[in-house]
Design a protein around this motif. Sequence first.
Motif, PDB file in Angstrom:
ATOM      1  N   PHE A 150      -7.812  -6.000  18.823  1.00  0.00           N
ATOM      2  CA  PHE A 150      -7.918  -7.301  18.408  1.00  0.00           C
ATOM      3  C   PHE A 150      -7.357  -7.629  17.018  1.00  0.00           C
ATOM      4  O   PHE A 150      -7.645  -8.707  16.391  1.00  0.00           O
ATOM      5  CB  PHE A 150      -9.371  -7.925  18.418  1.00  0.00           C
ATOM      6  N   LEU A 182      -1.476  -1.028  -4.169  1.00  0.00           N
ATOM      7  CA  LEU A 182      -2.830  -0.274  -3.901  1.00  0.00           C
ATOM      8  C   LEU A 182      -2.435   1.388  -3.790  1.00  0.00           C
ATOM      9  O   LEU A 182      -1.594   1.400  -2.605  1.00  0.00           O
ATOM     10  CB  LEU A 182      -3.431  -0.776  -2.649  1.00  0.00           C
ATOM     11  N   TYR A 224     -11.854  -7.327   6.330  1.00  0.00           N
ATOM     12  CA  TYR A 224     -13.295  -7.696   6.341  1.00  0.00           C
ATOM     13  C   TYR A 224     -14.078  -7.971   7.566  1.00  0.00           C
ATOM     14  O   TYR A 224     -15.282  -7.527   7.708  1.00  0.00           O
ATOM     15  CB  TYR A 224     -13.336  -8.537   5.373  1.00  0.00           C
ATOM     16  N   GLU A 233      -2.992   4.857  -2.650  1.00  0.00           N
ATOM     17  CA  GLU A 233      -3.962   5.891  -2.053  1.00  0.00           C
ATOM     18  C   GLU A 233      -3.861   7.034  -1.765  1.00  0.00           C
ATOM     19  O   GLU A 233      -2.630   7.386  -1.636  1.00  0.00           O
ATOM     20  CB  GLU A 233      -4.172   4.904  -0.654  1.00  0.00           C
ATOM     21  N   ILE A 293     -17.494  -6.332   8.748  1.00  0.00           N
ATOM     22  CA  ILE A 293     -18.821  -7.275   8.432  1.00  0.00           C
ATOM     23  C   ILE A 293     -19.264  -7.201   9.908  1.00  0.00           C
ATOM     24  O   ILE A 293     -20.396  -6.984  10.089  1.00  0.00           O
ATOM     25  CB  ILE A 293     -18.425  -8.513   8.071  1.00  0.00           C
ATOM     26  N   GLY A 313      -9.185  -0.386   6.083  1.00  0.00           N
ATOM     27  CA  GLY A 313      -8.019  -0.195   5.600  1.00  0.00           C
ATOM     28  C   GLY A 313      -8.021   0.123   3.964  1.00  0.00           C
ATOM     29  O   GLY A 313      -9.210   0.157   3.608  1.00  0.00           O
ATOM     30  N   PRO A 314      -7.115   0.665   3.242  1.00  0.00           N
ATOM     31  CA  PRO A 314      -7.124   0.969   1.978  1.00  0.00           C
ATOM     32  C   PRO A 314      -7.736   0.008   1.117  1.00  0.00           C
ATOM     33  O   PRO A 314      -8.157   0.220   0.237  1.00  0.00           O
ATOM     34  CB  PRO A 314      -5.678   1.264   1.668  1.00  0.00           C
ATOM     35  N   GLY A 315      -7.502  -1.329   1.551  1.00  0.00           N
ATOM     36  CA  GLY A 315      -8.055  -2.396   0.840  1.00  0.00           C
ATOM     37  C   GLY A 315      -9.533  -2.630   1.041  1.00  0.00           C
ATOM     38  O   GLY A 315     -10.254  -3.433   0.254  1.00  0.00           O
ATOM     39  N   GLN A 366      -8.995  12.033  14.371  1.00  0.00           N
ATOM     40  CA  GLN A 366      -8.316  11.755  13.387  1.00  0.00           C
ATOM     41  C   GLN A 366      -7.201  12.856  12.797  1.00  0.00           C
ATOM     42  O   GLN A 366      -6.099  12.438  12.285  1.00  0.00           O
ATOM     43  CB  GLN A 366      -9.216  11.738  11.864  1.00  0.00           C
ATOM     44  N   ALA A 410      -2.611   3.136  17.514  1.00  0.00           N
ATOM     45  CA  ALA A 410      -3.427   2.136  17.893  1.00  0.00           C
ATOM     46  C   ALA A 410      -2.992   0.902  17.360  1.00  0.00           C
ATOM     47  O   ALA A 410      -3.704  -0.178  17.545  1.00  0.00           O
ATOM     48  CB  ALA A 410      -4.728   2.623  16.937  1.00  0.00           C
ATOM     49  N   ASN A 411      -1.679   0.849  16.954  1.00  0.00           N
ATOM     50  CA  ASN A 411      -1.121  -0.305  16.262  1.00  0.00           C
ATOM     51  C   ASN A 411      -1.730  -1.088  15.446  1.00  0.00           C
ATOM     52  O   ASN A 411      -2.296  -2.265  15.484  1.00  0.00           O
ATOM     53  CB  ASN A 411      -0.858  -1.561  17.453  1.00  0.00           C
ATOM     54  N   ASN A 412      -2.214  -0.404  14.464  1.00  0.00           N
ATOM     55  CA  ASN A 412      -3.240  -0.669  13.309  1.00  0.00           C
ATOM     56  C   ASN A 412      -2.618  -0.180  12.003  1.00  0.00           C
ATOM     57  O   ASN A 412      -3.154   0.686  11.420  1.00  0.00           O
ATOM     58  CB  ASN A 412      -4.666  -0.126  13.706  1.00  0.00           C
ATOM     59  N   TYR A 465     -11.438  -2.603  18.147  1.00  0.00           N
ATOM     60  CA  TYR A 465     -11.307  -3.393  17.210  1.00  0.00           C
ATOM     61  C   TYR A 465      -9.680  -3.364  16.901  1.00  0.00           C
ATOM     62  O   TYR A 465      -9.172  -4.549  16.539  1.00  0.00           O
ATOM     63  CB  TYR A 465     -11.981  -3.168  16.067  1.00  0.00           C
ATOM     64  N   SER A 466      -9.073  -2.319  17.115  1.00  0.00           N
ATOM     65  CA  SER A 466      -7.692  -2.346  16.853  1.00  0.00           C
ATOM     66  C   SER A 466      -6.948  -3.210  18.036  1.00  0.00           C
ATOM     67  O   SER A 466      -5.784  -3.835  17.545  1.00  0.00           O
ATOM     68  CB  SER A 466      -7.096  -0.779  17.265  1.00  0.00           C
ATOM     69  N   ARG A 496     -11.734  -0.284   1.078  1.00  0.00           N
ATOM     70  CA  ARG A 496     -12.766   0.885   0.621  1.00  0.00           C
ATOM     71  C   ARG A 496     -13.890   0.348  -0.171  1.00  0.00           C
ATOM     72  O   ARG A 496     -14.042  -0.567  -0.758  1.00  0.00           O
ATOM     73  CB  ARG A 496     -11.991   1.828  -0.147  1.00  0.00           C
ATOM     74  N   PHE A 534      -8.944  -6.291  14.349  1.00  0.00           N
ATOM     75  CA  PHE A 534     -10.058  -6.245  13.523  1.00  0.00           C
ATOM     76  C   PHE A 534      -9.929  -5.176  12.735  1.00  0.00           C
ATOM     77  O   PHE A 534     -10.640  -5.273  11.697  1.00  0.00           O
ATOM     78  CB  PHE A 534     -11.227  -6.652  14.057  1.00  0.00           C
ATOM     79  N   ALA A 535      -9.257  -4.057  13.095  1.00  0.00           N
ATOM     80  CA  ALA A 535      -9.246  -2.911  12.224  1.00  0.00           C
ATOM     81  C   ALA A 535      -8.665  -3.073  10.961  1.00  0.00           C
ATOM     82  O   ALA A 535      -7.671  -3.827  11.087  1.00  0.00           O
ATOM     83  CB  ALA A 535      -8.651  -1.506  12.988  1.00  0.00           C
ATOM     84  N   GLY A 536      -9.034  -2.676   9.944  1.00  0.00           N
ATOM     85  CA  GLY A 536      -8.525  -2.772   8.592  1.00  0.00           C
ATOM     86  C   GLY A 536      -8.799  -4.358   8.021  1.00  0.00           C
ATOM     87  O   GLY A 536      -7.912  -4.500   7.298  1.00  0.00           O
ATOM     88  N   GLN A 538      -1.811   0.248   8.381  1.00  0.00           N
ATOM     89  CA  GLN A 538      -2.502   0.125   7.111  1.00  0.00           C
ATOM     90  C   GLN A 538      -1.930   0.597   5.940  1.00  0.00           C
ATOM     91  O   GLN A 538      -2.041   0.141   4.764  1.00  0.00           O
ATOM     92  CB  GLN A 538      -3.789   1.009   7.060  1.00  0.00           C
ATOM     93  N   LEU A 597     -14.853   4.620   7.461  1.00  0.00           N
ATOM     94  CA  LEU A 597     -13.818   5.637   7.513  1.00  0.00           C
ATOM     95  C   LEU A 597     -12.755   5.369   8.600  1.00  0.00           C
ATOM     96  O   LEU A 597     -11.811   5.605   8.566  1.00  0.00           O
ATOM     97  CB  LEU A 597     -14.329   7.248   7.645  1.00  0.00           C
ATOM     98  N   PHE A 598     -13.433   4.996   9.812  1.00  0.00           N
ATOM     99  CA  PHE A 598     -12.596   4.722  10.752  1.00  0.00           C
ATOM    100  C   PHE A 598     -12.074   3.409  10.821  1.00  0.00           C
ATOM    101  O   PHE A 598     -11.008   2.973  11.562  1.00  0.00           O
ATOM    102  CB  PHE A 598     -13.437   5.085  12.323  1.00  0.00           C
ATOM    103  N   THR A 626       0.958  -0.987  -0.032  1.00  0.00           N
ATOM    104  CA  THR A 626       0.052  -0.085   0.185  1.00  0.00           C
ATOM    105  C   THR A 626       0.979   1.213   0.173  1.00  0.00           C
ATOM    106  O   THR A 626       1.555   1.589   0.966  1.00  0.00           O
ATOM    107  CB  THR A 626      -0.845   0.131   1.234  1.00  0.00           C
ATOM    108  N   PHE A 682     -13.152   1.799  16.777  1.00  0.00           N
ATOM    109  CA  PHE A 682     -11.816   1.900  16.222  1.00  0.00           C
ATOM    110  C   PHE A 682     -10.789   1.543  17.439  1.00  0.00           C
ATOM    111  O   PHE A 682      -9.673   0.774  17.392  1.00  0.00           O
ATOM    112  CB  PHE A 682     -11.221   3.465  16.071  1.00  0.00           C
TER     113      PHE A 682
END
Lengths: 351, 430, 286
Positions: C143, A55, C149, A57, C153, C229-231, B392, A72-74, C140-141, C233, C145-147, A76, C225-226, A26, C137
């Motif tokens: 776990f 990808l 599917y 962006e 879901i 991830g880019p994948g 954000q 947030a250790n997330n 889920y972060s 969208r 789960f953020a970013g 992307q 939005l929150f 990405t 946000f």
Amino acid sequence: MKITTMVTGAALGVMLASTAMAAELTVVSFGGAYGAAQKKHMLDPYTAKTGTKILFEDYSGGIAEIKAQVEANNIQWDVVDIEVIDLERACSEGLLEVIPASVLAAGADGTPGAQDFIPSAIANECGVGNIVWTIIYAYNEKTIGSVKPTSIGDFFDTKKISGKRAMRKRPQVNMEWALIADGVAADKVYEVLATDAGQARAFAKLDTIKDDIVWFDSWSQVPQLLNDGGAVMGQSANGRIFDAIKKDGKPFKMVWDAHVYDLDVWAVVKGSKKKDLAFDFISFATGTKPLSGMPDVAYGPTRKSSMALVDPAVIPDLPTSHLDEGVKADGIFWADFGESLGEKFNEWLLK
Amino acid sequence: MSNTTTNVASTASSDNNKRGAAILTKEEARFARRELRRHKMTAFALVVPLLVFISFAFVAPILTMLHQGYYSPVVADLIPQTLEKLESWDGQGQPDKRVLTSMAIDLKRLAADRTSGKLAAEINRHKPGASSMVKSTARKLRRKDDADLAQNGAALLLAANKSWADAKTWQAVQKAGKIYTDGFYLTALDLERTFEGEIQIREATQIYIQLYTKTLRMALVITLMCLVLGYPLAYFLANAPSKTSNMLMIFVLLPFWTSLLVRTTAWIALLQTNGVVNSFLMELHVISEPLDMLYTEFSTIIAMTHILLPFMILPLYSVMKGIDKSYMRAAMSMGAKPIPAFLKVYLPNTLPGLSAGALLVFIISVGYYITPALVGGTDGQMISNIIAFHMQQSNNWGLAAALGTMLLILILTLYWVYDRFVGASNIKLG
Amino acid sequence: MSQPFPSYYTLWHKAGSYALKFTAFAVLFFLIVPIIVIIPLSFNAEPYFTFTKGMVTFEPSAYSMRWYDAIVTNPNWLLAIKNSFIIGFFATIVATTLGTMAAVGLSSQRMPYKRLIMALLLSPMIVPLIIIAAGMFFFYSKFGFAGTYTGLIIAHAALGVPFVIITVTATLSGFDRSLYFAGLSMGASPLKTFFDVVVPLIRPGVISGAMFAFVTSFDEVVLVLFLAGPGQRTIPRQMFSGLREQINPTILAVATLLIMVSVAFLITLEFLRRRSERLRGLESPH
């Protein structure tokens, strides 16, 4: 029941297919004409060479999004194009990976990377220079009226020139311009801005045009605002205006007075799971040939060996040809003051 | 309302049981009780999976957000030693040399770890401008060697920036060092706590109360606009022949079913400087210069009214449909003037639909984000947008959580009112 | 209102009645015109959001399909379309399955804490999305789960649940519960009873609940939005960033396509409603 089964099957198929073709890297940049040039000269050739799917962006700059991901250790994003005005801060806050020396590829003429890059392009350990660009302001000749602006003072003079001014919604560059327009010498700007009195002075100057400002987030919005009458003049990255004039024949004119020039670098977000691939991409993208494509949008390449490949006709439009009129953006100042001025700026906006 | 029925039903059934026990044999009574329990268990077992799911997917996130609003361990994690030494400080003047030395050593470490920015950001929330001081000091100290710092840390710290001699700086450090804080909530209310622990109005800019008031005012205007536009239309539709009303109802339902983003896009196309409305008005020579309509509070209100209008019309329509037309006719044929007849006879009958629609529109608009974010510019921003901003852009998650908690309390209060007067399960979906 | 006025109507009554008619049509105009206007604009040959001179005079050259081509040739839009369907589909399955079961349980009069549980389960519809998004946000972060599917879901399924509960509860409101418990007491397994007795009756409610859940996911942007991830969208996410950054008539073309989707939904829903009414009408003599 049959339909449901079919739909489920189809959806599962799509799902599987989508994991199979998931993007491998990405890359995030500023979109618009600049993004298109990067895609053409850096991303597409890289994909063609290595088969890595990218990808691509868009974002509108700043460090907030990177910071949110890291904190947030997330994570992307892998590779991000970042303005040097923000780089020092991002690097000192631990948001970016340190770039290993091996990433600096040798130039096409064989010059070792460390010598081929201009010094400021590799001054920070977290990024590799990509372009030299600048922030100017431009106006639309059709809507500006009879008096044309020529200096940064005119941008702040609503009596001389009426109408909306488009400005990027952040303190960087706006504060500098406010002080210069208020009479501070260009080489003293950051010294003055480091004091409380200087900051108050800049806000006071901005106050005088506050009602006439249209704020934007993304550089892509400026040509549009100038074109559709949303603003008569607007702050812009020089390449966007250059592109609008050259490709779309727009009646825009750039004002170079007190332009704030800077570099953009490629950097890797801290904690990216594809760190090595990201470094490999950066090494490719900052090679002599890919960089020599950046003048398509009037941005100067950061390698000496790329300069040799640039069409001479475009050289007068490059920021490097206007350095004497400009101010160098100070990344270290903004690393220290980005947080506090950012907060003051937002409170000022909401007032 | 449904509450009462359930209560009545359950009292009735327990009465039956008691009375039944006298008549039925013990065996039968036990069977009946077991059956009842089994029904209860079956019903409950059906609900449990969803309850578990909602607890994880929805309730836990909300609780995490509430937690984020008062829990701030960052500074305590970054400079534990300095904070410990600072505890004995009386809050006056420059703290002990040991504290300064410890801070100098910590700052060097943070600079090397690239975490000085985190500390700077946290302290800056308590003393605006402190971030640049912390960061520049950290950068300067990074180059000093450890022995020198252990020896002359205090002097080096003061030499790097004289603000380290200021008691206010250290008060801010101490405040930021608290793991549990009410600071974010106070900021969200434009308040702050002095070092002595008194709560006072925030000295720096006060923005949030004004923002809440503005959000509520905008929501109220939107609700009133929906009412003024929706009431006559609902009345007309409810009294039109069913063929006409069914056909015209499409005009209400199509927007209702159309994507929010599509409707917002439509308003951007209509209202922008070179947009449809401006070109139309200029073509008609009503105006000579295009009006600035987009990116204002006006555009937010008009787009949101358009988006929420169906939520007003649908409950009104369904109530009006049930009102016997003969009331009004009777009143009017007996010579009542139309306006008093309407006010005395018709309006009170429509109150259930009116309050349902108005509350729903108000609740939705108070927490709205998308439309103000896209068409609101700077003046049209509502509280949700500022929460998103702190999530954000400014990365002040504690403040975002505190503002979010207050918005949540506001919404839950309104929801409670709605549930009492309308019943949550009576929401109309077209 | 087209019927002749009763004899006791005065001139003022008539004027009032016309005024009402006028107001009603004005409001209908306000409701529908913004949506209709988008459609021709999406065929604009110029990159503007407004009618060009050529469009007003119906010159064929002023119209083009270029923005529709732009959707099909842009990998980001194609990805967004695919993602919207994937996320919407799975979120709908989860919300509909769990929501239907719960609605059946909740409509039992024996259900303990019914009102409280109902209020809890419906609250995702009321709590502002920004609050849900912020909370998710953070949560889920933790776990991972953020970013993903999965995260989206789950998030969208939670938003869809209230709609399923409302629609299924509504179809159950006229349903004689003793049928179900009769089945149970006759020794049939709860599951079999459920599928043989309850499902046919609530099917229209389940389908319309599923449609609501799908549309909710399909139209949702704040959580995306929150959390995405880019994948991941989705269409609304892509529209949102387009409207914020580069306003371009491609968005109008997408919007036009989405309007077509809404029209299809509206028709299906109306069809279901009529069928449900008919079914229940037939069912009642039993």
